[in-house]
Design an enzyme around this catalytic site. Sequence first.
Site, short mmCIF file in Angstrom:
data_model
loop_
_atom_site.label_atom_id
_atom_site.label_comp_id
_atom_site.label_asym_id
_atom_site.label_seq_id
_atom_site.Cartn_x
_atom_site.Cartn_y
_atom_site.Cartn_z
N GLU A 104 -4.13 -0.59 6.66
CA GLU A 104 -4.28 -0.23 8.07
C GLU A 104 -4.79 -1.41 8.92
O GLU A 104 -5.86 -1.36 9.52
CB GLU A 104 -5.21 0.97 8.22
N GLU A 138 -0.08 8.05 3.52
CA GLU A 138 -1.33 8.81 3.51
C GLU A 138 -1.22 10.03 4.41
O GLU A 138 -0.62 9.98 5.49
CB GLU A 138 -2.50 7.97 4.02
#
Length: 632
Positions: free
Chosen positions: A145, A298
Amino acid sequence: MTRLWYGGDYNPEQWDPGMWKEDIALMRQAGVNLVTVGVFSWSSLEPEPGRYEFGWLDEVLDLLHDGGISVDLATPTASPPPWFSRLHPEAMPVTAEGVRLTHGSRDTYCACAPAYRDAAQGIARQLAERYHEHPALAMWHVHNEYGTTCYCSLTGERFREWLRERYGSLERLNEAWTTAFWSQGYADWRDIEPPRKTQYLVNPAQYLDFRRFWSDELLAAYREQKAVLREFSDVPVTTNFVFGGWVPVNHAKWAAEVDVVAIDHYPDQAGIGAEEQTAFGADLARGWAGGKPWLLMEQAAGGVNVGSRWHPKEPGRMARHSLSHVARGSRGALFFQWRASRGGAEMFHPAMVPHAGPDSRMFREITELGSVLPRLAEVAESNVVADVAILWDVECWWAMQGTHLPSSALDYLAAVRSAHRHFWRAGVTVDFAAPDTDLSSYRTVVVPSLYLVSDQAAANLTAYVENGGQLVVGYFSGTVDPDLRVRYPGAFAELLGVRVDEFHPLPIDGEVALASGGRGRVWSEDVRIVSAEVIDRYAGGVLDGKPAITRHEVGAGVAWYLSTDVDDETAGRLLGLPASPVETVRRRSGDTTWTFLLNHGDAEVAVPSEGSELVVGELPLRPGGYAVVRLR
């Protein structure tokens, strides 16, 4: 062999080695075939500078391979270890307010710090050298991320270099930034800094360029690690994009640099909005991928985080969210994380194996989904069917976030989500597309609040309409150019056949009535007709009788303009889209079509299935049920 990936983040370093074999057995029971390992493991792999401990990772990878489970092996560079922060305090991030942060969380780094970039490449090289031939390795996962923003002096140096390359001269920069306003003209490159906290409003063009720069700088950091991994193997390389209320990178631009586009998606609404957000995120990811494979890397198994409160996902909801992503193109469904952590900052984050263990509703649902996905593997190489496109431009979003707008309620993301929601509620799948790409394959293109528009994009949309397209343009579109200079009468004035003479922002939670009986929210405008046809008018108030919705024939096509944010019923009427509780997505390959049906309503729904083979589920659709139907 074509297959859909199923699994999630696995953090074995958090557990006693005696738990590892139990984990592998449970993974096999649940149908897991891919786990991400090592995302936050830097201090476990390199507890001291230059001292590496790979024995535990060797054992874990061997166990996973023996269990038939592939590995997405991560470089752990999103969380430098404590010793790194102690030795390199200059690499700690600085906020826009000028505060240097301290160690104690994840993402404690400045991407512009040479020490950090060197250390990141160093640990990536150690992993690549050791594991590039391991039989469990299916994919490299760089970082996690990307997004930490820093405003330190090191960042300032890199920002000035980026600006020199972009503009070539201070004269051009001063013109682009309109620095004649508020005496901001620059005569020396050294005077330019990141847009830190200042007395009042920052220069909006400086803010936008910093967002552009930061995305490029993070991409450079990613490329460095990718290059290291490529020295040792041709295994696919990816990094996981996060999407939410903040977007640190230009995902579409990054997509060209990854082999698989991977996203993390966490809805933040408890009601049906979570399903709308799920479809939105999946469609957006498919748009970023631009034909490349993409993967839901995710999601949360057991809950939706609403206002810092975990709302449990009702029975069947986790499967429907996962299948919505698969229906819209994902090559599988992964979660954060495999087993709920015993401690740490996210110890109450939902997991595939919750704190209650495998004898739990959630793990039973995880196992059920794991048995369903293999039966859908054949859809992996098919295409999502969509003949409607919504335009998406991250720079437009950034521009609206950093500009003093006529109303604080103007929100690019909200406008795009609203447009997407209208189609989703009618069971219509849409693509997301960039404003300057080929749009000829779409019967309808929607342009929600495209505040920033280039000349090339404006010309592209005009050509689309002239050649027979149906264009729906939302309020506050075509207002500025890429340097944030105001366009009047706007980039789309001729195409729409109208002029906007005045803005009329609505009060917070305010509405305006339409003559048709509909309602407008957020925004309204005093629209002057030049050559368009009026479809609906404002009713009451200062704009009583003024045009609210217009239609303009141009060449073989039509351009519509909506000068307010219309309610769902009005939008449905304009678009001819009746609402449906069933999310419907079609995939196609050759003469075969698969239809995904997800019932988010509270009543049984009859679905025609003549000539079809039921792949999953049962018809009619029970409340909360799902089915996938194949038609040859």
